[in-house]
Design an enzyme around this catalytic site. Structure first.
Site, PDB file in Angstrom:
ATOM      1  N   ASP A 175       0.783  -0.881  -0.667  1.00 24.15           N
ATOM      2  CA  ASP A 175      -0.266   0.036  -0.372  1.00 24.15           C
ATOM      3  C   ASP A 175       0.667   1.966   0.013  1.00 24.15           C
ATOM      4  OD1 ASP A 175      -2.157   1.736   0.056  1.00 24.15           O
ATOM      5  OD2 ASP A 175      -2.114   1.947   2.536  1.00 24.15           O
ATOM      6  N   SER A 176       0.211   2.398  -0.031  1.00 27.15           N
ATOM      7  CA  SER A 176       1.148   3.771  -0.388  1.00 27.15           C
ATOM      8  C   SER A 176       1.007   3.544   0.557  1.00 27.15           C
ATOM      9  CB  SER A 176      -0.361   4.813  -0.671  1.00 27.15           C
ATOM     10  OG  SER A 176      -1.241   5.067   0.207  1.00 27.15           O
TER      11      SER A 176
ATOM     12  N   CYS B 125      -4.096  -1.121  -2.356  1.00 27.01           N
ATOM     13  CA  CYS B 125      -4.247   0.473  -2.289  1.00 27.01           C
ATOM     14  C   CYS B 125      -5.183   0.813  -3.546  1.00 27.01           C
ATOM     15  CB  CYS B 125      -2.949   1.044  -2.903  1.00 27.01           C
ATOM     16  SG  CYS B 125      -2.921   2.847  -3.161  1.00 27.01           S
TER      17      CYS B 125
ATOM     18  N   CYS C 288     -11.326   3.139  -1.042  1.00 29.26           N
ATOM     19  CA  CYS C 288      -9.835   3.807  -1.053  1.00 29.26           C
ATOM     20  C   CYS C 288     -10.206   3.048   0.248  1.00 29.26           C
ATOM     21  CB  CYS C 288     -10.175   4.908  -0.680  1.00 29.26           C
ATOM     22  SG  CYS C 288      -8.802   5.792   0.521  1.00 29.26           S
TER      23      CYS C 288
HETATM   24  N1  DGL Z   1      -4.168   4.231  -0.089  1.00 24.14           N
HETATM   25  C1  DGL Z   1      -4.910   4.978  -0.696  1.00 24.14           C
HETATM   26  C2  DGL Z   1      -5.942   4.545  -1.257  1.00 24.14           C
HETATM   27  O1  DGL Z   1      -6.609   3.138  -0.994  1.00 24.14           O
HETATM   28  C3  DGL Z   1      -5.195   5.842   0.206  1.00 24.14           C
HETATM   29  C4  DGL Z   1      -4.037   6.841   0.502  1.00 24.14           C
HETATM   30  C5  DGL Z   1      -3.302   7.306  -0.675  1.00 24.14           C
HETATM   31  O2  DGL Z   1      -3.084   8.135  -0.779  1.00 24.14           O
HETATM   32  O3  DGL Z   1      -2.024   6.851  -0.659  1.00 24.14           O
HETATM   33  O4  DGL Z   1      -6.131   4.942  -2.705  1.00 24.14           O
END
Ligand code: DGL
Length: 278
Positions: free
Chosen positions: A13-14, A76, A196
């Protein structure tokens, strides 16, 4: 191949939001060993260009591939939206993103034929959910809205509980502002995709707000739960489910403010985390 099921599942994930996917995964598949990588040094991805998100995603995938994973899960939504095709083309193992499982469940759930999708700016701009839904049923209308303020809100722990604290009222006002805009654009929808990693934590707030605005219950599709169900399906079809004790190993690219935020997403504290460079 006999031991293939014992290889870990790789999840990236980010940042730490993808721990909502780990949580759903460990509830559904408690015997799996999970390697989680949060690119916390470069979060957020949601406001970055597709090109940058693809580049970062490839680096995360490369890190996890070096640890002999049996499936790569792109927790993500923004990375799924922009980078899934590139990763699937690069890698010889199954690659599972958030968009396809969420689209499957949305298409199955809508009765009126109109679906809402909320996510980051990047997820919405990529058009990946409308494309995935149209590929399943072109008659379904899709209304999307970027809700960028929900990410920092959740990271702060302002989850919009039913109480009267100023934090709860602030969260409720933001949810109402976003969903009010979506309701005006798509009064007929009956399904809302939480596109998200962070949104499962404000699920109760979003459900309450949506029901009031649309004046009827709206079915929420939680992409973290949808991914866990899809992973179960893929691994069992491939004969790759693990037996025995599961576990979680966590890697991050920056460990400032890790413990509190991670516990919020995972539902319990994380004992150890390793800081890595990609
Ligand atoms: N993990 C990102 C998503 O699900 C949310 C946080 C980000 O913008 O990195 O889109």
């Amino acid at each position: 191949m006999a031991d293939a099921g014992r290889q870990p599942i790789g999840v990236f994930d980010s940042g730490l939001g993808g721990l909502t996917v780990v949580r759903a995964l460990t509830e559904r598949l408690p015997s799996e060993k999970i390697l989680y990588l949060g690119d916390t040094a470069r979060v957020p991805y949601g406001s970055k260009s597709g090109e940058t998100v693809v580049r970062y995603s490839r680096m995360s995938a490369h890190f996890l591939m070096g640890r002999d994973i049996k499936i790569l899960m792109v927790a993500c939504n923004t990375a799924s939206a922009y980078a899934l095709d590139a990763l699937a083309a690069d890698l010889a193992i199954p690659v599972l993103g958030a968009v396809e499982p969420g689209a499957d469940e949305a298409v199955a759930a809508t009765v009126r034929g109109e679906v809402g999708v909320i996510g980051t700016l990047g997820t919405v701009r990529s058009g990946s959910y409308p494309r995935a839904i149209a590929a399943r049923d072109p008659r379904i209308r899709v209304a999307q809205l970027a809700c960028p303020l929900l990410v920092p809100l959740v990271e702060e722990g302002w989850l919009g509980g039913a109480g009267d604290r100023l934090e709860d009222r602030a969260a409720a006002a933001i949810a109402e502002r976003y969903l009010g805009e979506l309701c005006a654009a798509a009064p007929n929808l009956d399904v809302l995709v939480l596109g998200c990693t962070h949104y499962p934590l404000v699920r109760a707030l979003l459900a309450r707000t949506a029901e009031r605005l649309w004046d009827r219950p709206i079915a929420l599709v939680d992409s973290a739960q949808a991914m866990a169900r899809a992973a179960d399906r893929i691994l069992s079809q491939a004969g790759l489910l693990a037996g025995g004790a599961g576990g979680l190993s966590c890697f991050v690219t920056d460990d400032a403010r890790f413990a509190e935020v991670a516990a919020r997403f995972l539902g319990h504290p994380i004992a150890t985390v390793e800081k890595v460079d990609l």
